[in-house]
Design an enzyme around this catalytic site. Structure first.
Site, PDB file in Angstrom:
ATOM      1  N   PRO A   1       0.817  -1.224   0.000  1.00 21.30           N
ATOM      2  CA  PRO A   1       0.000   0.000   0.000  1.00 21.30           C
ATOM      3  C   PRO A   1       0.845   1.266   0.000  1.00 21.30           C
ATOM      4  O   PRO A   1       1.677   1.464   0.879  1.00 21.30           O
ATOM      5  CB  PRO A   1      -0.788  -0.129   1.315  1.00 21.30           C
ATOM      6  CG  PRO A   1       0.101  -0.936   2.215  1.00 21.30           C
ATOM      7  CD  PRO A   1       0.802  -1.902   1.308  1.00 21.30           C
TER       8      PRO A   1
ATOM      9  N   ASP B   1      -2.237   2.907   2.296  1.00 19.45           N
ATOM     10  CA  ASP B   1      -1.653   3.023   3.633  1.00 19.45           C
ATOM     11  C   ASP B   1      -1.986   4.412   4.152  1.00 19.45           C
ATOM     12  O   ASP B   1      -1.466   5.409   3.655  1.00 19.45           O
ATOM     13  CB  ASP B   1      -0.135   2.832   3.535  1.00 19.45           C
ATOM     14  CG  ASP B   1       0.504   2.563   4.884  1.00 19.45           C
ATOM     15  OD1 ASP B   1      -0.223   2.548   5.888  1.00 19.45           O
ATOM     16  OD2 ASP B   1       1.726   2.374   4.931  1.00 19.45           O
TER      17      ASP B   1
ATOM     18  N   TRP C   1       3.984   0.508  10.428  1.00 16.93           N
ATOM     19  CA  TRP C   1       4.507  -0.615   9.654  1.00 16.93           C
ATOM     20  C   TRP C   1       3.831  -1.929  10.048  1.00 16.93           C
ATOM     21  O   TRP C   1       3.831  -2.879   9.266  1.00 16.93           O
ATOM     22  CB  TRP C   1       6.020  -0.718   9.821  1.00 16.93           C
ATOM     23  CG  TRP C   1       6.740   0.414   9.157  1.00 16.93           C
ATOM     24  CD1 TRP C   1       7.186   1.565   9.737  1.00 16.93           C
ATOM     25  CD2 TRP C   1       7.083   0.520   7.774  1.00 16.93           C
ATOM     26  NE1 TRP C   1       7.782   2.375   8.809  1.00 16.93           N
ATOM     27  CE2 TRP C   1       7.744   1.755   7.596  1.00 16.93           C
ATOM     28  CE3 TRP C   1       6.903  -0.317   6.674  1.00 16.93           C
ATOM     29  CZ2 TRP C   1       8.216   2.177   6.356  1.00 16.93           C
ATOM     30  CZ3 TRP C   1       7.386   0.097   5.435  1.00 16.93           C
ATOM     31  CH2 TRP C   1       8.025   1.329   5.295  1.00 16.93           C
TER      32      TRP C   1
ATOM     33  N   GLN D   1      12.120  -1.019   1.087  1.00 14.70           N
ATOM     34  CA  GLN D   1      11.148  -1.829   1.809  1.00 14.70           C
ATOM     35  C   GLN D   1      11.750  -3.130   2.333  1.00 14.70           C
ATOM     36  O   GLN D   1      11.059  -3.908   2.995  1.00 14.70           O
ATOM     37  CB  GLN D   1       9.952  -2.149   0.904  1.00 14.70           C
ATOM     38  CG  GLN D   1       9.170  -0.930   0.473  1.00 14.70           C
ATOM     39  CD  GLN D   1       8.602  -0.150   1.631  1.00 14.70           C
ATOM     40  OE1 GLN D   1       8.203  -0.717   2.637  1.00 14.70           O
ATOM     41  NE2 GLN D   1       8.584   1.162   1.516  1.00 14.70           N
TER      42      GLN D   1
ATOM     43  N   TRP E   1       8.407  -2.905   4.619  1.00 10.74           N
ATOM     44  CA  TRP E   1       7.236  -3.765   4.368  1.00 10.74           C
ATOM     45  C   TRP E   1       7.611  -5.228   4.230  1.00 10.74           C
ATOM     46  O   TRP E   1       6.938  -6.101   4.767  1.00 10.74           O
ATOM     47  CB  TRP E   1       6.527  -3.260   3.110  1.00 10.74           C
ATOM     48  CG  TRP E   1       5.212  -3.931   2.856  1.00 10.74           C
ATOM     49  CD1 TRP E   1       4.155  -4.039   3.716  1.00 10.74           C
ATOM     50  CD2 TRP E   1       4.807  -4.577   1.638  1.00 10.74           C
ATOM     51  NE1 TRP E   1       3.117  -4.708   3.113  1.00 10.74           N
ATOM     52  CE2 TRP E   1       3.493  -5.051   1.844  1.00 10.74           C
ATOM     53  CE3 TRP E   1       5.425  -4.785   0.407  1.00 10.74           C
ATOM     54  CZ2 TRP E   1       2.780  -5.725   0.850  1.00 10.74           C
ATOM     55  CZ3 TRP E   1       4.713  -5.448  -0.582  1.00 10.74           C
ATOM     56  CH2 TRP E   1       3.417  -5.913  -0.355  1.00 10.74           C
TER      57      TRP E   1
ATOM     58  N   LYS F   1      20.625  11.286  -6.163  1.00 12.53           N
ATOM     59  CA  LYS F   1      19.319  10.913  -5.641  1.00 12.53           C
ATOM     60  C   LYS F   1      18.339  12.050  -5.883  1.00 12.53           C
ATOM     61  O   LYS F   1      18.660  13.222  -5.699  1.00 12.53           O
ATOM     62  CB  LYS F   1      19.409  10.598  -4.141  1.00 12.53           C
ATOM     63  CG  LYS F   1      18.127  10.035  -3.551  1.00 12.53           C
ATOM     64  CD  LYS F   1      18.323   9.627  -2.097  1.00 12.53           C
ATOM     65  CE  LYS F   1      17.033   9.046  -1.518  1.00 12.53           C
ATOM     66  NZ  LYS F   1      17.198   8.635  -0.108  1.00 12.53           N
TER      67      LYS F   1
ATOM     68  N   LYS G   1      13.152  16.992  -3.846  1.00 11.92           N
ATOM     69  CA  LYS G   1      12.539  18.282  -4.173  1.00 11.92           C
ATOM     70  C   LYS G   1      13.512  19.421  -3.916  1.00 11.92           C
ATOM     71  O   LYS G   1      13.538  20.411  -4.652  1.00 11.92           O
ATOM     72  CB  LYS G   1      11.261  18.469  -3.351  1.00 11.92           C
ATOM     73  CG  LYS G   1      10.137  17.523  -3.748  1.00 11.92           C
ATOM     74  CD  LYS G   1       8.891  17.747  -2.899  1.00 11.92           C
ATOM     75  CE  LYS G   1       7.779  16.783  -3.291  1.00 11.92           C
ATOM     76  NZ  LYS G   1       6.581  16.961  -2.432  1.00 11.92           N
TER      77      LYS G   1
END
Length: 845
Positions: A47, A86, A557, A593, A597, A630, A633
């Protein structure tokens, strides 16, 4: 007649037409219905957090998900694809804080938990539906997933399943409350788990500070009156110093050190590890040598006058103690202990009865005990509306004035944990928290991991496997608001507790009305909402005791780790569906993740079911800018996925992610590669081959329904390309079954460009141009159409739009309405002649 492509193809326009076709004809729904009685292939959607808009990295991850799900569907499986959102946790809370102009946790409490949580819920639902949000993104990229039946982690159904899981842990004795030093995110005033901590390390420059503390008494008479050199990179913890640690077997020295102090020569006697003399300036004369063991019980002068210590109550305070963790790799070989702010320090405090000085608030500011620095931030913290400068520099200045600094600089470069959501530095902080005893079933997790197919394998054996070998207790609780409440009720005397695992169990409690009356929950007239503050008002009376819920919510989590069963509201519904869906056949997400996750799913499944949560996994690496930086913003180098799809089409970006390099290697995102390698090269070769076929087939009135010319009667070039085609089908399928998705895509791309466009079409033009409509000419049409249909069918899972468009232009009335309703091509071994393929390739210039 074949519907010809326009001279100038707009792939974005073509894709919009395809989306309209899919939706008007219900093609996704048809593909599910077609396979409803087929073998089951289980997929779990990781999610996304709906606190903002999707990024280009989401397009990569979702391409991998859609690719395998479409491939398995076309290969004859029923693939259930339930979308999910999520919706809990810090990301949403922080977004709402900014939206409402709230600065800290106390502002939320003043506003009211109910009002704040309502705003959180409104935000997540609006983000799901907003223009250019997750729903639009999912549709536009062609990701087929059931949005109408999406699971949402903030619903009562989902939370109820999470509560059921937490009760399983609690009843097995795997959840407990303890007082420990845990990583704490100061600006949001809540602890972090070890897997959250792993997400936020940053390279920083911290103080490189060497203190000199006067020794007032010692079993080693020579050192009395000398100063011991103590190294620290966290001056803010010095107010809480209670002892020093040395290595018992390390050799220490007393030296006379002559060096410059404020422009004048000075001599002083100093104690430090013998192997660390290089840190001293000036001339060094060794006076005496002794072991750390001999230094034990040496007492030193208190660093700061604040935070009183009772020597009668704490006889080991302000003395030198043995520490097994002391090394001479850096520093002075002498470690300062602040039990409230360090794990090793905390263990030393329990072992030697040291006081727990904690002159810092949970939000990282000094208390009034530290008079000179009261209210100051310990480190530099950035808030939505301001920045607070840290105190380290001023603390060092104060120590210099007190004559307790040997030397200091701000050049200690190291990796330090930062909060994964606020990007502010973490502090280690002693506090009450709830934990899951993950180490108790570590071996189960390790063994089950060996049954999982990781792509690439080294992630499972290395990064993930090493993580499991060093698994820590899971810091489960959070002192926040918008999350799944920890369903543990504790008696008012603190001697008993129990976990609630369902709404039915909650309904056995009493709702505490505002005026204080206790009414059975079903009779209270208040709508059940498994969030704060509703659950905080539910109490229980048992055995003459009143039980109240603990105030914490759980780590978000845990919510996402419960996906395999909570998405189905198991065990309250869908038991049969869960049984055939678990463990999942396939999951895919980014490398971040691995300890997020992927780990939480594996942890929960191991503890509750004794099984892995999933069988196969693809891990994709970061998407970097074209210079290898990387994306962020702040750097201004992020890429808007909607802009990319509007300019190049979703297929071009999807295909680029697959062929550029294996997904588990970093991708340097470069739009020139999309333009040149994908659109100008592969797509143009394929569409030109189709244009060529359609142009002459229409001239010759070829429908595609003509009687087949036997393969044995077709010219050598036809038999060669059909042999190549079936070899490609065989190899492509083997790659896909091994989840070698880049090799599969490159294989097909090379075949379409080289063997088909450059060799077969070019060398057969005369057969299409000639006037006679004989069997040789018909064989050319039939061969080329067979090749094109198979190519678009093979590429359909990865590039669903262009393949659909070309298939609909190529299809006959006997074909399915959509390429996505086709069976995946199967190699016809009778067509394959490898030796023949090689002979032809040699013969062709």
């Amino acid at each position: 007649m074949y519907n010809q492509l326009p001279d100038k193809i707009s792939y974005p326009d073509l894709e919009q037409d395809t989306l309209t076709f899919w939706e008007s004809e219900g093609i996704f729904e048809q593909s599910l219905e077609l396979r409803k009685n087929s073998p089951y292939f289980s997929f779990y959607e990781g999610p996304p957090t709906v606190n903002g808009k999707p990024g280009i990295h989401h397009l990569m991850a979702r391409t991998l998900k859609d690719l395998i799900c479409r491939y398995k569907t076309m290969s004859g499986y029923y693939v259930r694809r339930q979308a999910g959102w999520d919706t809990h946790g810090l990301p949403v809370e922080i977004a709402v804080e900014k939206q409402l102009g709230l600065v800290n946790k106390s502002d939320i409490e003043k506003m009211g938990v109910e009002k704040f949580n309502r705003a959180c819920k409104e935000l997540v639902y609006s983000n799901i539906k907003m223009e250019r949000g997750w729903s639009d993104f999912t549709r536009r990229m062609g990701y087929w997933v059931d949005m109408d039946a999406a699971y949402v982690t903030c619903t009562n159904d989902y939370i109820e399943s999470v509560w059921w899981a937490l009760k399983q842990f609690f009843d097995k004795g795997l959840i407990y409350k303890g007082f420990k030093v845990v990583p704490q995110s100061p600006t949001i005033e809540t602890p972090l788990s070890s897997h959250e901590l792993s997400l936020g390390y940053r390279e920083v420059r911290d103080p490189n500070c060497y203190l000199k503390l006067k020794l007032v008494s010692s079993p080693v008479a020579d050192v009395e009156g000398a100063s011991i050199i103590v190294w620290t990179t966290t001056p803010w913890t010095l107010f809480a110093n209670t002892a020093l640690a040395v290595g018992e077997n390390i050799e220490y020295v007393l030296v006379k050190n002559t060096h410059q102090v404020d422009g004048a020569s000075a001599s002083e006697n100093l104690v430090l590890a013998g192997s660390r003399l290089s840190i001293l300036d000036g001339e060094v004369e060794i006076i005496a040598t002794f072991t750390g063991k001999e230094l034990l019980r040496t007492r030193y002068e208190k660093i700061f006058p604040y935070c009183e210590i009772d020597p009668a109550k704490y006889p080991n305070a302000l003395s030198i103690l043995p520490g097994t963790f002391v090394s001479t790799d850096d520093g002075s070989g002498v470690v300062h202990l602040a039990p409230a702010f360090g794990v090793d320090d905390f263990e030393m405090s329990k072992k030697f009865g040291l006081p727990m000085l904690q002159p810092v608030t949970p939000n990282g500011h000094f208390t009034t005990e530290v008079e000179e620095f009261a209210g100051r931030a310990i480190k530099t913290f950035k808030y939505a509306d301001h920045t607070e400068e840290g105190s380290d520099k001023d603390i060092i200045i104060a120590l210099k004035k007190a004559g307790k600094i040997y030397k200091s600089s701000m050049d200690y470069l190291h990796s330090y944990p930062h909060c994964w959501r606020t990007d502010n530095p973490v502090m280690y902080y002693a506090r009450d928290s709830w934990f899951i005893k993950s180490p108790e079933y570590k071996e189960t997790m390790i063994e089950l991991n060996k049954t999982i197919r990781w792509q690439p394998p080294e992630i499972g054996a290395g990064r993930f496997g090493n993580w499991l070998e060093e698994v820590k207790e899971w810091s489960l609780s959070r002192d926040r608001f918008w999350g799944t409440p920890l369903p543990i009720w504790v008696s008012e005397d603190g001697k008993d507790m129990f976990a609630v695992g369902s709404i039915a169990e909650l309904n056995e409690g009493l709702y505490e009305m505002r005026e204080g009356a206790l009414i059975p929950v079903p009779e209270s007239g208040v709508e059940v909402d498994l969030h704060r503050p509703f659950v905080d008002h539910v109490v229980f009376k048992r055995n003459g005791k009143l039980y109240r819920r603990v105030h914490e919510v759980v780590d978000v989590w845990f919510d996402s780790g419960a996906v395999p069963f909570a998405q189905m509201h198991y065990p309250f519904e869908n038991q049969e569906l869960f049984e055939k869906s678990f463990p999942g056949d396939y999951v895919a997400e980014g490398i971040d993740q691995t300890r997020g996750w992927f780990y939480t799913m594996h942890n929960i499944a191991s503890a509750i079911f004794g099984k892995p949560a999933y069988k196969t996994i693809i891990v994709n690496e970061l998407i970097l800018d074209k210079n290898g930086q990387k994306m962020s913003k702040s750097k201004g180098n992020t890429v808007d996925p909607f802009e990319m799809m509007s300019k190049y089409g979703a297929d071009a970006v999807r295909w680029y992610f697959l062929v550029n390099n294996p997904p588990w290697k970093p991708t340097l995102f470069n739009t020139k590669d999309i333009e040149d390698t994908v659109i100008a090269d592969f797509f143009r070769s394929l569409t030109n081959s189709f244009k060529f076929y359609a142009l002459y087939a229409n001239i010759d009135d070829i429908s595609g329904m003509e009687a087949e010319v036997p393969i044995s009667e077709r010219p050598e070039l036809d038999r060669w390309i059909l042999s190549c085609l079936n070899s490609v089908i065989k190899q492509y399928t083997e790659y896909m079954e091994a989840y070698e998705v880049t090799r599969a895509a490159r294989l097909l791309q090379d075949f379409a460009r080289n063997e088909v466009s450059n060799w077969y079409v070019r060398r057969n033009r005369r057969r299409f141009w000639k006037g006679e409509k004989d069997s040789e000419k018909l064989a050319a049409y039939q061969t080329l159409r067979t090749v094109l249909v198979n190519i678009v069918t093979l590429m359909a899972p990865a590039a669903p739009f262009l393949s659909e468009d070309l298939f609909r232009r190529l299809r006959t009335e006997n074909d399915p309405a959509s390429v996505h309703l086709m069976n995946f091509p199967v190699c016809n071994e009778s067509f394959v002649d490898i030796a023949f393929e090689r002979r032809i390739e040699i013969a062709l210039p």
